[in-house]
Each structure stands twice: as structure tokens, then as C-alpha cells.
Scaffold this motif. Sequence first.
Motif, PDB file in Angstrom:
ATOM      1  N   UNK A  67       0.761  -1.219  -0.062  1.00 31.77           N
ATOM      2  CA  UNK A  67      -0.039  -0.089   0.092  1.00 31.77           C
ATOM      3  C   UNK A  67       0.945   1.129   0.040  1.00 31.77           C
ATOM      4  N   UNK A  68       2.227   1.163   0.446  1.00 33.63           N
ATOM      5  CA  UNK A  68       3.065   2.401   0.403  1.00 33.63           C
ATOM      6  C   UNK A  68       3.157   2.790  -1.082  1.00 33.63           C
ATOM      7  N   UNK A  69       3.345   1.861  -1.928  1.00 35.85           N
ATOM      8  CA  UNK A  69       3.565   2.227  -3.136  1.00 35.85           C
ATOM      9  C   UNK A  69       2.755   2.732  -4.036  1.00 35.85           C
TER      10      UNK A  69
ATOM     11  N   UNK B 299      -0.443   5.182   5.712  1.00 34.15           N
ATOM     12  CA  UNK B 299      -0.348   3.849   5.748  1.00 34.15           C
ATOM     13  C   UNK B 299       0.031   3.632   7.270  1.00 34.15           C
ATOM     14  N   UNK B 300       0.919   4.119   7.834  1.00 36.05           N
ATOM     15  CA  UNK B 300       1.504   3.988   9.173  1.00 36.05           C
ATOM     16  C   UNK B 300       0.176   4.326  10.212  1.00 36.05           C
ATOM     17  N   UNK B 301      -0.551   5.094   9.951  1.00 39.56           N
ATOM     18  CA  UNK B 301      -1.702   5.705  10.799  1.00 39.56           C
ATOM     19  C   UNK B 301      -2.774   4.587  10.639  1.00 39.56           C
ATOM     20  N   UNK B 302      -2.906   3.989   9.382  1.00 42.08           N
ATOM     21  CA  UNK B 302      -3.910   2.971   9.183  1.00 42.08           C
ATOM     22  C   UNK B 302      -3.582   1.722   9.799  1.00 42.08           C
ATOM     23  N   UNK B 303      -2.475   1.233   9.908  1.00 43.19           N
ATOM     24  CA  UNK B 303      -2.050  -0.022  10.665  1.00 43.19           C
ATOM     25  C   UNK B 303      -2.068   0.280  12.147  1.00 43.19           C
TER      26      UNK B 303
ATOM     27  N   UNK C 189       4.473  -1.792  12.790  1.00 40.81           N
ATOM     28  CA  UNK C 189       3.723  -1.390  11.680  1.00 40.81           C
ATOM     29  C   UNK C 189       3.977  -1.609  10.295  1.00 40.81           C
ATOM     30  N   UNK C 190       5.427  -1.804  10.066  1.00 42.81           N
ATOM     31  CA  UNK C 190       5.927  -2.311   9.069  1.00 42.81           C
ATOM     32  C   UNK C 190       5.565  -3.768   8.919  1.00 42.81           C
ATOM     33  N   UNK C 191       5.744  -4.571   9.682  1.00 40.80           N
ATOM     34  CA  UNK C 191       5.396  -5.762   9.821  1.00 40.80           C
ATOM     35  C   UNK C 191       3.936  -5.971   9.187  1.00 40.80           C
ATOM     36  N   UNK C 192       2.943  -5.153   9.770  1.00 40.27           N
ATOM     37  CA  UNK C 192       1.630  -5.415   9.313  1.00 40.27           C
ATOM     38  C   UNK C 192       1.602  -4.802   7.801  1.00 40.27           C
ATOM     39  N   UNK C 193       2.236  -3.962   7.524  1.00 47.32           N
ATOM     40  CA  UNK C 193       2.035  -3.396   6.079  1.00 47.32           C
ATOM     41  C   UNK C 193       2.737  -4.585   4.970  1.00 47.32           C
TER      42      UNK C 193
ATOM     43  N   UNK D  69       5.403 -12.123   7.497  1.00 44.54           N
ATOM     44  CA  UNK D  69       6.195 -10.882   8.445  1.00 44.54           C
ATOM     45  C   UNK D  69       5.851 -11.096   9.831  1.00 44.54           C
ATOM     46  N   UNK D  70       6.615 -10.793  10.574  1.00 39.22           N
ATOM     47  CA  UNK D  70       6.461 -10.939  12.056  1.00 39.22           C
ATOM     48  C   UNK D  70       7.285  -9.709  12.832  1.00 39.22           C
ATOM     49  N   UNK D  71       6.654  -8.923  13.441  1.00 42.86           N
ATOM     50  CA  UNK D  71       7.258  -8.010  14.511  1.00 42.86           C
ATOM     51  C   UNK D  71       8.052  -8.709  15.473  1.00 42.86           C
ATOM     52  N   UNK D  72       9.481  -8.231  15.608  1.00 38.70           N
ATOM     53  CA  UNK D  72      10.368  -8.823  16.424  1.00 38.70           C
ATOM     54  C   UNK D  72      11.261  -7.721  17.029  1.00 38.70           C
ATOM     55  N   UNK D  73      11.285  -7.717  18.322  1.00 34.33           N
ATOM     56  CA  UNK D  73      12.148  -6.968  18.963  1.00 34.33           C
ATOM     57  C   UNK D  73      13.132  -7.652  19.861  1.00 34.33           C
TER      58      UNK D  73
END
Length: 446
Positions: free
Chosen positions: A37-39, A83-87, A219-223, A231-235
Amino acid sequence: MANFPRPAVPEESASPHLPRISRLLAEKSVRRLAALTLFSEKDYCEMHPGAAVGNEFDACVHAFCHGAPQGGPLFNPEQIARSLALVSASLINESAPSKSFQARAEAFRTRYPVASIYVSSLGNTFMKEIAGDLAVDLRRAGIDVSVRDENSDMAGLLPLSIVVAPHEFFTLGAGKDWMRDTVVSSSFVYNTEQMHTPWFAKALPAILASPGVFDISPQAARLFEGAGIPSMHLEPGAVLQTRWLEDVDLDHPLIDALPAEAKGLTFDPSGWVERPIDVSFFGSESARRESFFGRNASTFAKLSSFIYYRRQWHGPILDHTEGRSLTRIAGHVAGYSKISLNIHRDEFPYFEWHRMVRQGMGSGSLVVTDPCLPHPHLKPGEHFLQEEARHIPNLLEWLIFDADGQCEAGRVLKNTARLLSNDEANFVRTDSILSFLSKQMDGVES
């Protein structure tokens, strides 16, 4: 949807910038980019007017083959913000896998007893720390993990391989040779870069071609997931530290600049009131930060402040120069600071995990920041304090000088200490990693 390939693309190669990526893998990557969606093809053409000529021009193809490898602009900043706001609006607490950790770990290491984590030897020292943390996570499941770099033997690539910071690994030194089908189509990547930066653009070809992506930003992982990229959010994990420095660091000029009370090798994470530095900040220059510190110089003059403002940035902070010392010193200073300050470098308020969690919270310092994108586990008012930049000076003075402010600081610090001392969270994180890898590895092998 992009029509791939352009007639000018050679049969044996997707791009002169990606000479070892096959046409088939490039087609798959371009389809994923078109779904992101970013593109926007319209926005991309406006950003690259010189390239958008002729009836055969395809924005998605050009972005993958030329724009991204060169670190050029890919996305309209307003579209990134939307996009960041939406996710972020739909971001909720991430659920843990249902299967027990021991059962999952045993089943996983039976199939994949060994793993390799790759990180550039020429890259930022923070990325080496992240690679080391990820190795600890996998070793918790009994997996034999080796941390390697771009100078390793490519023939020794294991079925389970993870590349940390692809924007560095695949673009620096001998790492350029690793940007090929046999590596990127079978290796997971761990992205650490923010979507509006040129470093993210350089990471994007590997992200699009990978069987799965870990991302430090939820947010990036969701996008990515929305574009069909697993994708997976990982810290990384974080723990309360009592010491950062090594003996070699004591000769660093920044140590000489510290108050005498802040030069000890160890510190007490719980001794907040007695800390000799009121507020500290470590970061590189930006117009936004320049404005903030200039506008509030009088406030910092009232406080015992330690501000390291890196005015010239010439590339990665390398551990064979000043970098390894600098990251340890930043953590040490946080360990002697009541408040660790975070000011975003620009208008994109990503959650700055390394500064806020690893160095700040991990040193028992109270983190104060201007507003961040939502985080699924760490909450403002509970684990850190968040305020608009123009009101931060008032908040700092209230926390340092007012009894009610000190009480509020103590409450948040207790929450943070409790969170970082919870060993169960480490097993949940490893369990989530194994769950994600298990699902994606079946697809890689098929």
C-alpha cells in the motif's frame, strides 16, 4: 499489477544493479511491491521524471530494478504517513502461540538443529548486537547457532539462515555477491530500517524476495503482511543492566566529560534519586532535533544534562573504530541518568527501540519521548512518559524538582523493571519466532 519484464531487461538478469537475481524471482518481487500500500506508480513517476519516459516504462519494475538498489526515493511521505496511521489504528496486543514452548522447541530443533545468522562486518555495531540477541533467542530453544558475516563461505549456507540488516549485508563489501537467488530466496531477513529512509530502499529488494521478514517495527510488519510477504514483528530481548563499560572504554574522551560520580564501572538500576545526571541524550543531528535543543537550551542549562549530539554522520558506527565504545558509553550514561530523552530525528515517530528500551529502560532510566507510533507491549504512561515536544521541558522540570513528579517517575520505573525482569517474556518471544519460522520453512522446502 506490473507487466514484467520490460523489453530492455536482459533475459539472464533482472537488473544491472541486481545482476544475480533471476527474472523469475524479480517477477515475484515486483508483484509484492505492486501490492504494497505504500507504493504508488503515479507518485513514483513524479519522483523519477527522467526515468518515466516511453510507453514501456513500468514504475514497479523500475523501482525494484533501479530505484531501490540505488537507495532512491520510493514512496510519497504522505502515503507513508497514511499507511502507518492506518495500521496503527488497528494495532492490538500480539497474541502468543498456543502450543507449549518445550513441545515446539523440541519439534523445531529436530528438523533444524543448526542455524546461521548473518550480519555485515562493515555495518553498524547496533546490528551486530541485534544479531547476537537473536542468536540468544534461538539458542534458548536448543538450536546450535553461529553468527557469520559476508566473508563466510557461501557454500555453507544452512537451510535456516537469517540476515540481519539486509540494507548493510547485501550492499557493503563482499556482501554484494550474496545478493543472488540461492541466498535471498531461502534466507529470512530482519529489517531494522524506517520506511522513509534510503537504507530501507536498499533493503527492499531482499525483503521482497525473502521467504519471510522479521521487522523491528510492528507497523512495518503489518504492511508487509498486507502485501503477501510473510512478516513478524520482532524486537530483541532487553534486561536490566548493572554495567556497560569495559576497561578499554575508560580512556574515551566522553568518560572524561562525565561528573566524577558517574565514572564508576557499575551502577544501581534502582538508585534513581541519587543519579548524578538529570537528563541525557545520544543521537545524530537533524533539523528537528536542532530546533528542539536550540529552543530549549535554557531548560537544559538548569539541569545536570549530558547531551551527545553527533553533528557529522559519515556512515555506520563501526565497532573497529569508535562504535563499540560509543554504544557502551551511551548505555553507561543512561545508567547514571534519571531521564533518558528521545527526540525523533524527523516527522516520522517510529518507536526508537534501541535508545528507549535497550539503553534507557535497560539501564533503569526513565524514558521521556515525544509521541511515538503505538507499540503492542510498551505503553506511554505505563512504561515510559510521552509528551509533545513543546511541553517536554516542563515535564522534565516537574519530574526532577517536584515531589509528585518524582513519585510518578518511580511508578513508571517499577513497571519497567517488572517487565524487563520477566523471564517468561523471553520464552514467549522465542516461541513466537519458532512458530513463524515453522510456517514459512515448509514453503521454502516445497
